[in-house]
Scaffold this active site. Structure first.
Site, PDB file in Angstrom:
ATOM      1  N   HIS A 103      37.079  62.951  69.570  1.00  0.00           N
ATOM      2  CA  HIS A 103      35.657  62.785  69.265  1.00  0.00           C
ATOM      3  C   HIS A 103      35.069  64.164  68.978  1.00  0.00           C
ATOM      4  CE1 HIS A 103      31.386  61.913  70.118  1.00  0.00           C
ATOM      5  NE2 HIS A 103      31.675  60.629  69.991  1.00  0.00           N
ATOM      6  N   ASP A 159      39.054  64.315  78.159  1.00  0.00           N
ATOM      7  CA  ASP A 159      37.879  63.544  77.783  1.00  0.00           C
ATOM      8  C   ASP A 159      38.152  62.093  78.184  1.00  0.00           C
ATOM      9  OD1 ASP A 159      35.964  61.973  76.560  1.00  0.00           O
ATOM     10  OD2 ASP A 159      36.204  62.838  74.563  1.00  0.00           O
ATOM     11  N   GLN A 205      36.465  57.152  77.162  1.00  0.00           N
ATOM     12  CA  GLN A 205      37.033  55.827  76.901  1.00  0.00           C
ATOM     13  C   GLN A 205      38.112  55.461  77.913  1.00  0.00           C
ATOM     14  OE1 GLN A 205      35.618  54.019  74.632  1.00  0.00           O
ATOM     15  NE2 GLN A 205      34.434  55.622  73.619  1.00  0.00           N
ATOM     16  N   LYS A 239      29.256  53.938  79.304  1.00  0.00           N
ATOM     17  CA  LYS A 239      30.397  53.223  78.745  1.00  0.00           C
ATOM     18  C   LYS A 239      31.139  52.400  79.804  1.00  0.00           C
ATOM     19  CE  LYS A 239      31.083  56.761  75.180  1.00  0.00           C
ATOM     20  NZ  LYS A 239      30.678  56.022  73.975  1.00  0.00           N
ATOM     21  N   CYS A 287      32.169  59.447  64.915  1.00  0.00           N
ATOM     22  CA  CYS A 287      32.177  60.837  65.416  1.00  0.00           C
ATOM     23  C   CYS A 287      33.604  61.376  65.490  1.00  0.00           C
ATOM     24  CB  CYS A 287      31.489  60.939  66.774  1.00  0.00           C
ATOM     25  SG  CYS A 287      29.720  60.608  66.732  1.00  0.00           S
TER      26      CYS A 287
END
Length: 408
Positions: free
Chosen positions: A121, A198, A201, A224, A363
Protein backbone atom coordinates in the site's frame (compact mmCIF):
# COMPACT_ATOMS: atom_id res chain seq x y z
CA UNK A 1 -19.22 -19.63 13.01
CA UNK A 2 -22.70 -18.56 11.94
CA UNK A 3 -22.22 -15.56 9.65
CA UNK A 4 -25.99 -15.05 9.39
CA UNK A 5 -26.45 -14.53 13.13
CA UNK A 6 -23.29 -12.39 13.27
CA UNK A 7 -24.69 -10.26 10.45
CA UNK A 8 -27.69 -9.38 12.64
CA UNK A 9 -25.35 -7.55 15.00
CA UNK A 10 -24.48 -4.99 12.28
CA UNK A 11 -27.40 -2.58 11.94
CA UNK A 12 -25.97 -0.81 8.87
CA UNK A 13 -26.42 -3.99 6.83
CA UNK A 14 -30.18 -3.94 7.37
CA UNK A 15 -30.91 -1.49 4.57
CA UNK A 16 -31.60 -1.26 0.87
CA UNK A 17 -29.36 0.51 -1.63
CA UNK A 18 -30.92 1.52 -4.93
CA UNK A 19 -33.92 -0.64 -4.16
CA UNK A 20 -31.93 -3.78 -3.38
CA UNK A 21 -30.79 -5.35 -0.07
CA UNK A 22 -27.26 -4.18 0.64
CA UNK A 23 -24.47 -6.63 -0.22
CA UNK A 24 -21.32 -5.15 1.31
CA UNK A 25 -18.08 -6.47 -0.18
CA UNK A 26 -15.69 -3.63 0.63
CA UNK A 27 -14.36 -4.56 4.07
CA UNK A 28 -10.72 -4.18 3.02
CA UNK A 29 -11.45 -0.46 2.73
CA UNK A 30 -13.37 -0.37 6.01
CA UNK A 31 -15.40 -2.88 7.96
CA UNK A 32 -18.76 -2.25 9.58
CA UNK A 33 -19.29 -1.88 13.31
CA UNK A 34 -21.34 -4.26 15.48
CA UNK A 35 -23.78 -3.03 18.10
CA UNK A 36 -21.28 -3.77 20.86
CA UNK A 37 -18.83 -1.24 19.40
CA UNK A 38 -21.49 1.38 18.72
CA UNK A 39 -22.77 1.02 22.26
CA UNK A 40 -19.29 1.23 23.80
CA UNK A 41 -18.52 4.50 22.01
CA UNK A 42 -21.98 5.88 22.82
CA UNK A 43 -21.62 4.93 26.50
CA UNK A 44 -18.30 6.76 26.76
CA UNK A 45 -19.75 9.98 25.37
CA UNK A 46 -22.99 9.67 27.34
CA UNK A 47 -21.56 8.65 30.70
CA UNK A 48 -17.77 9.01 30.95
CA UNK A 49 -16.77 11.83 28.61
CA UNK A 50 -13.62 13.33 30.10
CA UNK A 51 -9.96 13.67 29.26
CA UNK A 52 -7.69 10.89 30.39
CA UNK A 53 -4.69 10.84 32.74
CA UNK A 54 -4.96 14.48 33.77
CA UNK A 55 -7.82 14.54 36.25
CA UNK A 56 -8.58 12.92 39.59
CA UNK A 57 -12.35 13.38 39.40
CA UNK A 58 -14.67 10.44 38.83
CA UNK A 59 -15.35 10.90 35.12
CA UNK A 60 -11.66 11.34 34.38
CA UNK A 61 -10.84 8.20 36.32
CA UNK A 62 -13.51 6.16 34.52
CA UNK A 63 -12.37 7.42 31.11
CA UNK A 64 -8.73 6.64 31.92
CA UNK A 65 -9.59 3.16 33.14
CA UNK A 66 -11.49 2.37 29.92
CA UNK A 67 -8.78 3.89 27.71
CA UNK A 68 -5.94 2.00 29.39
CA UNK A 69 -8.15 -1.08 29.59
CA UNK A 70 -8.40 -0.99 25.81
CA UNK A 71 -4.61 -0.93 25.61
CA UNK A 72 -4.49 -4.09 27.72
CA UNK A 73 -6.95 -5.74 25.33
CA UNK A 74 -4.72 -4.87 22.37
CA UNK A 75 -1.67 -6.23 24.20
CA UNK A 76 -3.42 -9.55 24.77
CA UNK A 77 -4.87 -9.63 21.24
CA UNK A 78 -1.42 -9.51 19.61
CA UNK A 79 0.44 -11.10 22.56
CA UNK A 80 2.79 -8.18 23.16
CA UNK A 81 5.03 -8.56 26.20
CA UNK A 82 3.80 -5.37 27.85
CA UNK A 83 1.36 -2.51 27.41
CA UNK A 84 4.46 -0.33 27.05
CA UNK A 85 4.79 -1.84 23.56
CA UNK A 86 1.30 -0.74 22.48
CA UNK A 87 1.06 2.81 21.09
CA UNK A 88 -2.29 4.28 20.10
CA UNK A 89 -2.13 6.13 16.76
CA UNK A 90 -4.60 7.49 14.22
CA UNK A 91 -4.16 4.36 12.12
CA UNK A 92 -1.70 2.21 10.21
CA UNK A 93 -0.43 5.15 8.17
CA UNK A 94 0.49 7.15 11.26
CA UNK A 95 2.12 4.11 12.84
CA UNK A 96 4.33 3.43 9.82
CA UNK A 97 5.25 7.10 9.52
CA UNK A 98 6.24 7.18 13.19
CA UNK A 99 8.77 4.40 12.63
CA UNK A 100 10.00 5.87 9.34
CA UNK A 101 10.51 9.30 10.88
CA UNK A 102 11.81 8.34 14.30
CA UNK A 103 13.64 5.03 13.99
CA UNK A 104 14.67 5.08 10.33
CA UNK A 105 15.99 8.62 10.13
CA UNK A 106 18.03 8.13 13.29
CA UNK A 107 19.56 4.82 12.21
CA UNK A 108 19.96 4.94 8.42
CA UNK A 109 23.03 6.31 6.66
CA UNK A 110 24.47 6.25 3.12
CA UNK A 111 25.07 2.69 1.96
CA UNK A 112 22.28 1.23 4.06
CA UNK A 113 19.27 -0.46 2.45
CA UNK A 114 15.55 -0.51 3.12
CA UNK A 115 13.75 -3.36 1.34
CA UNK A 116 10.01 -3.52 0.69
CA UNK A 117 7.76 -5.31 -1.84
CA UNK A 118 5.94 -4.15 -4.98
CA UNK A 119 2.62 -5.21 -3.41
CA UNK A 120 2.71 -2.54 -0.67
CA UNK A 121 0.00 0.00 0.00
CA UNK A 122 1.22 3.54 -0.61
CA UNK A 123 1.33 4.00 3.18
CA UNK A 124 4.17 1.48 3.30
CA UNK A 125 6.03 2.91 0.30
CA UNK A 126 6.07 6.69 0.56
CA UNK A 127 7.40 6.93 4.16
CA UNK A 128 10.39 4.80 3.15
CA UNK A 129 10.96 6.83 -0.01
CA UNK A 130 11.19 9.92 2.15
CA UNK A 131 13.36 8.24 4.79
CA UNK A 132 16.02 7.14 2.29
CA UNK A 133 16.00 10.56 0.63
CA UNK A 134 16.64 12.17 4.01
CA UNK A 135 19.45 9.80 4.99
CA UNK A 136 21.18 8.81 1.74
CA UNK A 137 20.15 5.17 2.14
CA UNK A 138 18.82 3.05 -0.75
CA UNK A 139 15.32 1.66 -1.29
CA UNK A 140 15.08 -1.83 -2.85
CA UNK A 141 12.23 -4.17 -3.75
CA UNK A 142 11.81 -7.93 -3.44
CA UNK A 143 10.68 -9.75 -6.58
CA UNK A 144 7.25 -11.35 -7.00
CA UNK A 145 6.30 -14.59 -8.72
CA UNK A 146 3.77 -14.36 -11.53
CA UNK A 147 0.94 -15.30 -9.15
CA UNK A 148 1.69 -12.35 -6.87
CA UNK A 149 3.47 -14.28 -4.12
CA UNK A 150 6.93 -13.33 -2.89
CA UNK A 151 9.93 -14.92 -4.59
CA UNK A 152 11.58 -16.29 -1.45
CA UNK A 153 14.81 -17.14 -3.26
CA UNK A 154 15.11 -13.46 -4.16
CA UNK A 155 14.27 -12.51 -0.57
CA UNK A 156 17.12 -14.68 0.70
CA UNK A 157 19.55 -13.18 -1.83
CA UNK A 158 18.44 -9.58 -1.26
CA UNK A 159 18.74 -9.38 2.53
CA UNK A 160 22.40 -8.77 3.30
CA UNK A 161 24.78 -6.87 5.58
CA UNK A 162 23.63 -3.52 4.17
CA UNK A 163 19.97 -4.26 4.93
CA UNK A 164 18.83 -2.24 7.94
CA UNK A 165 15.04 -2.29 7.56
CA UNK A 166 12.61 -4.70 5.89
CA UNK A 167 9.03 -3.40 5.66
CA UNK A 168 6.24 -5.46 4.15
CA UNK A 169 2.56 -6.17 4.35
CA UNK A 170 1.20 -9.17 6.20
CA UNK A 171 -1.65 -9.47 3.69
CA UNK A 172 -1.85 -7.62 0.36
CA UNK A 173 -4.86 -5.32 0.14
CA UNK A 174 -5.06 -6.02 -3.62
CA UNK A 175 -4.02 -9.62 -4.17
CA UNK A 176 -4.90 -11.00 -0.75
CA UNK A 177 -1.45 -12.65 -0.69
CA UNK A 178 -0.50 -13.85 2.80
CA UNK A 179 3.23 -13.32 3.18
CA UNK A 180 5.50 -15.71 5.18
CA UNK A 181 6.29 -13.05 7.77
CA UNK A 182 7.98 -15.26 10.34
CA UNK A 183 10.43 -16.69 7.81
CA UNK A 184 11.29 -13.22 6.52
CA UNK A 185 11.82 -11.92 10.06
CA UNK A 186 14.27 -14.76 10.72
CA UNK A 187 16.21 -13.94 7.54
CA UNK A 188 16.33 -10.24 8.39
CA UNK A 189 17.41 -10.78 11.99
CA UNK A 190 20.37 -12.89 10.84
CA UNK A 191 21.64 -9.69 9.22
CA UNK A 192 20.68 -7.53 12.24
CA UNK A 193 17.95 -5.79 10.25
CA UNK A 194 14.64 -4.79 11.84
CA UNK A 195 11.28 -5.72 10.34
CA UNK A 196 8.11 -3.65 10.22
CA UNK A 197 4.90 -5.45 9.28
CA UNK A 198 1.91 -3.58 7.85
CA UNK A 199 -0.89 -5.53 9.48
CA UNK A 200 -3.81 -3.43 8.26
CA UNK A 201 -5.21 -6.42 6.35
CA UNK A 202 -3.63 -9.06 8.57
CA UNK A 203 -4.87 -8.24 12.07
CA UNK A 204 -8.60 -8.33 11.12
CA UNK A 205 -8.37 -11.79 9.55
CA UNK A 206 -5.47 -13.74 11.09
CA UNK A 207 -4.42 -14.62 14.61
CA UNK A 208 -1.41 -12.38 15.29
CA UNK A 209 1.25 -13.26 17.86
CA UNK A 210 4.00 -10.67 17.65
CA UNK A 211 6.27 -12.64 19.97
CA UNK A 212 6.00 -15.75 17.83
CA UNK A 213 6.49 -13.77 14.61
CA UNK A 214 9.30 -11.86 16.38
CA UNK A 215 8.73 -8.77 14.21
CA UNK A 216 10.13 -5.52 15.53
CA UNK A 217 7.12 -3.38 14.61
CA UNK A 218 3.53 -4.31 13.72
CA UNK A 219 0.98 -1.70 12.61
CA UNK A 220 -2.78 -1.96 12.14
CA UNK A 221 -6.03 0.02 12.08
CA UNK A 222 -9.20 -0.32 14.14
CA UNK A 223 -11.67 0.49 11.38
CA UNK A 224 -10.74 -2.58 9.32
CA UNK A 225 -11.49 -4.91 12.26
CA UNK A 226 -14.96 -3.74 13.36
CA UNK A 227 -13.62 -0.78 15.35
CA UNK A 228 -14.02 2.98 14.86
CA UNK A 229 -12.19 5.06 12.31
CA UNK A 230 -9.30 7.25 13.43
CA UNK A 231 -7.69 4.73 15.80
CA UNK A 232 -4.77 2.42 15.15
CA UNK A 233 -1.89 0.64 16.79
CA UNK A 234 1.88 0.77 16.59
CA UNK A 235 3.38 -2.25 18.30
CA UNK A 236 7.12 -2.04 18.80
CA UNK A 237 9.62 -3.99 20.84
CA UNK A 238 10.22 -2.08 24.04
CA UNK A 239 13.98 -1.79 23.57
CA UNK A 240 13.47 -0.13 20.18
CA UNK A 241 10.71 2.21 21.35
CA UNK A 242 12.85 3.25 24.31
CA UNK A 243 15.62 4.51 22.04
CA UNK A 244 13.26 6.28 19.59
CA UNK A 245 12.37 9.95 19.86
CA UNK A 246 8.72 11.03 19.67
CA UNK A 247 7.57 12.70 16.45
CA UNK A 248 4.72 14.78 17.92
CA UNK A 249 5.30 17.16 20.80
CA UNK A 250 2.94 18.85 23.23
CA UNK A 251 0.72 17.90 26.12
CA UNK A 252 0.31 14.37 27.47
CA UNK A 253 3.70 13.11 26.23
CA UNK A 254 5.90 15.22 28.51
CA UNK A 255 7.41 14.59 31.92
CA UNK A 256 8.93 17.99 32.76
CA UNK A 257 8.96 21.17 30.67
CA UNK A 258 11.59 23.83 31.34
CA UNK A 259 12.12 27.10 29.51
CA UNK A 260 14.69 25.68 27.10
CA UNK A 261 14.34 21.93 27.32
CA UNK A 262 11.85 19.17 28.14
CA UNK A 263 11.80 15.51 29.05
CA UNK A 264 9.39 12.81 27.90
CA UNK A 265 7.05 10.49 29.68
CA UNK A 266 7.84 6.80 29.77
CA UNK A 267 6.37 4.34 27.29
CA UNK A 268 3.81 4.18 25.84
CA UNK A 269 2.73 7.75 26.50
CA UNK A 270 5.77 9.54 25.05
CA UNK A 271 4.38 8.75 21.58
CA UNK A 272 0.83 9.93 22.37
CA UNK A 273 1.05 13.71 22.33
CA UNK A 274 -2.15 15.73 22.77
CA UNK A 275 -5.57 14.54 23.76
CA UNK A 276 -5.72 10.95 22.51
CA UNK A 277 -8.49 9.28 20.51
CA UNK A 278 -10.26 8.15 23.67
CA UNK A 279 -13.57 7.01 22.22
CA UNK A 280 -11.77 5.32 19.35
CA UNK A 281 -9.55 3.34 21.70
CA UNK A 282 -12.54 2.27 23.79
CA UNK A 283 -14.37 1.26 20.60
CA UNK A 284 -11.34 -0.73 19.44
CA UNK A 285 -11.31 -2.51 22.77
CA UNK A 286 -14.96 -3.46 22.25
CA UNK A 287 -14.18 -4.64 18.71
CA UNK A 288 -11.43 -6.88 20.05
CA UNK A 289 -13.88 -8.34 22.56
CA UNK A 290 -16.30 -8.98 19.69
CA UNK A 291 -13.67 -10.69 17.52
CA UNK A 292 -12.38 -12.75 20.43
CA UNK A 293 -15.90 -13.92 21.16
CA UNK A 294 -16.10 -15.31 17.62
CA UNK A 295 -12.50 -16.54 17.70
CA UNK A 296 -9.76 -15.54 15.28
CA UNK A 297 -9.29 -19.16 14.19
CA UNK A 298 -12.99 -19.28 13.33
CA UNK A 299 -12.73 -16.01 11.42
CA UNK A 300 -9.76 -17.26 9.41
CA UNK A 301 -11.60 -20.51 8.56
CA UNK A 302 -14.71 -18.56 7.53
CA UNK A 303 -12.61 -16.25 5.35
CA UNK A 304 -10.92 -19.20 3.67
CA UNK A 305 -14.20 -20.98 2.98
CA UNK A 306 -15.77 -17.84 1.54
CA UNK A 307 -12.71 -17.04 -0.58
CA UNK A 308 -12.69 -20.55 -2.01
CA UNK A 309 -16.36 -20.25 -2.85
CA UNK A 310 -15.99 -16.77 -4.36
CA UNK A 311 -13.11 -17.74 -6.64
CA UNK A 312 -14.88 -20.91 -7.75
CA UNK A 313 -18.08 -19.05 -8.62
CA UNK A 314 -16.36 -16.08 -10.25
CA UNK A 315 -14.31 -18.36 -12.50
CA UNK A 316 -17.61 -19.49 -14.00
CA UNK A 317 -17.89 -16.07 -15.67
CA UNK A 318 -16.19 -16.14 -19.05
CA UNK A 319 -13.98 -13.12 -19.69
CA UNK A 320 -13.45 -12.32 -16.00
CA UNK A 321 -9.79 -12.19 -14.91
CA UNK A 322 -8.87 -12.78 -11.26
CA UNK A 323 -5.52 -11.41 -10.04
CA UNK A 324 -3.28 -12.98 -7.42
CA UNK A 325 -2.55 -16.38 -5.96
CA UNK A 326 -4.70 -19.45 -5.36
CA UNK A 327 -7.35 -19.30 -2.67
CA UNK A 328 -5.24 -21.17 -0.11
CA UNK A 329 -2.49 -18.53 -0.36
CA UNK A 330 -4.70 -15.49 0.12
CA UNK A 331 -7.01 -13.85 2.59
CA UNK A 332 -10.60 -12.72 1.96
CA UNK A 333 -9.92 -10.54 -1.10
CA UNK A 334 -10.71 -11.21 -4.76
CA UNK A 335 -9.50 -8.56 -7.20
CA UNK A 336 -10.67 -8.84 -10.80
CA UNK A 337 -11.61 -7.20 -14.09
CA UNK A 338 -14.18 -8.02 -16.75
CA UNK A 339 -12.51 -7.93 -20.14
CA UNK A 340 -13.50 -4.79 -22.03
CA UNK A 341 -15.25 -3.17 -19.04
CA UNK A 342 -13.60 -0.45 -16.95
CA UNK A 343 -13.62 -1.39 -13.26
CA UNK A 344 -15.34 1.89 -12.35
CA UNK A 345 -18.16 0.93 -14.73
CA UNK A 346 -18.27 -2.50 -13.12
CA UNK A 347 -18.50 -1.02 -9.63
CA UNK A 348 -21.15 1.51 -10.71
CA UNK A 349 -23.27 -1.20 -12.30
CA UNK A 350 -22.99 -3.39 -9.20
CA UNK A 351 -23.92 -0.46 -6.97
CA UNK A 352 -27.14 -0.05 -8.95
CA UNK A 353 -27.95 -3.58 -7.74
CA UNK A 354 -27.05 -2.81 -4.12
CA UNK A 355 -23.64 -4.51 -4.28
CA UNK A 356 -20.69 -2.54 -2.86
CA UNK A 357 -17.21 -3.29 -4.22
CA UNK A 358 -14.12 -1.11 -4.57
CA UNK A 359 -12.67 0.06 -7.90
CA UNK A 360 -9.46 1.92 -8.67
CA UNK A 361 -5.75 1.46 -7.97
CA UNK A 362 -6.39 0.69 -4.27
CA UNK A 363 -3.49 2.91 -3.17
CA UNK A 364 -1.13 0.46 -4.86
CA UNK A 365 -0.04 2.05 -8.12
CA UNK A 366 3.31 0.18 -8.38
CA UNK A 367 1.42 -3.10 -8.08
CA UNK A 368 -1.09 -1.99 -10.72
CA UNK A 369 1.81 -1.38 -13.11
CA UNK A 370 3.22 -4.81 -12.24
CA UNK A 371 -0.21 -6.30 -13.07
CA UNK A 372 -0.30 -4.26 -16.29
CA UNK A 373 -3.64 -2.82 -15.22
CA UNK A 374 -4.59 0.81 -14.73
CA UNK A 375 -7.22 -0.19 -12.19
CA UNK A 376 -9.13 -3.20 -10.91
CA UNK A 377 -12.35 -4.04 -9.10
CA UNK A 378 -12.10 -5.68 -5.68
CA UNK A 379 -14.52 -7.70 -3.59
CA UNK A 380 -13.44 -8.12 0.02
CA UNK A 381 -15.24 -10.17 2.65
CA UNK A 382 -15.51 -10.35 6.41
CA UNK A 383 -17.33 -11.98 9.31
CA UNK A 384 -20.80 -10.79 8.25
CA UNK A 385 -20.62 -12.06 4.65
CA UNK A 386 -22.22 -15.27 3.44
CA UNK A 387 -22.26 -17.43 0.34
CA UNK A 388 -25.51 -15.67 -0.58
CA UNK A 389 -23.52 -12.44 -0.88
CA UNK A 390 -21.15 -14.16 -3.30
CA UNK A 391 -24.07 -15.51 -5.31
CA UNK A 392 -25.48 -11.98 -5.57
CA UNK A 393 -22.06 -10.71 -6.70
CA UNK A 394 -21.78 -13.37 -9.41
CA UNK A 395 -25.31 -12.63 -10.60
CA UNK A 396 -24.49 -8.91 -10.67
CA UNK A 397 -21.26 -9.46 -12.59
CA UNK A 398 -23.04 -11.63 -15.13
CA UNK A 399 -25.67 -8.96 -15.70
CA UNK A 400 -22.94 -6.28 -15.91
CA UNK A 401 -21.03 -8.26 -18.51
CA UNK A 402 -24.17 -8.82 -20.56
CA UNK A 403 -25.14 -5.15 -20.38
CA UNK A 404 -21.79 -3.81 -21.54
CA UNK A 405 -21.50 -6.57 -24.11
CA UNK A 406 -24.72 -5.34 -25.67
CA UNK A 407 -23.61 -1.70 -25.46
CA UNK A 408 -20.35 -2.34 -27.28
Amino acid sequence: MDARSIREQFPILNQEVNGHPLVYLDSSATSHKPLAVLEAVDAYYRNDNSNVHRGVHTLGTRATDKYEGAREKVQQFINARSTKEVIFTRGTTTAINTVAHSYARANLEPGDEVIITPMEHHSNIIPWQQAVKATGATLKYFELHDDGTLNMEDVKKSIGPQTKIVALTHVSNVLGTINPIKEIVELAHRQNAVVLVDGAQGAPHLKVDVQEIDCDFYCFSGHKMCGPTGIGILYGKQELLEEMEPVEFGGEMIDFVHLYDSTWKELPWKFEGGTPIIAGAIGLGAAIDFLNQIGMDEIEAHDQKLTNYAMKRMREIEGLEIYGPAADKRSAVVTFNINGVHPHDTATALDSMGIAVRAGHHCAQPLMRWLNATATARASMYVYNTEDDIDQLVSGLTRTKEFFGNVF
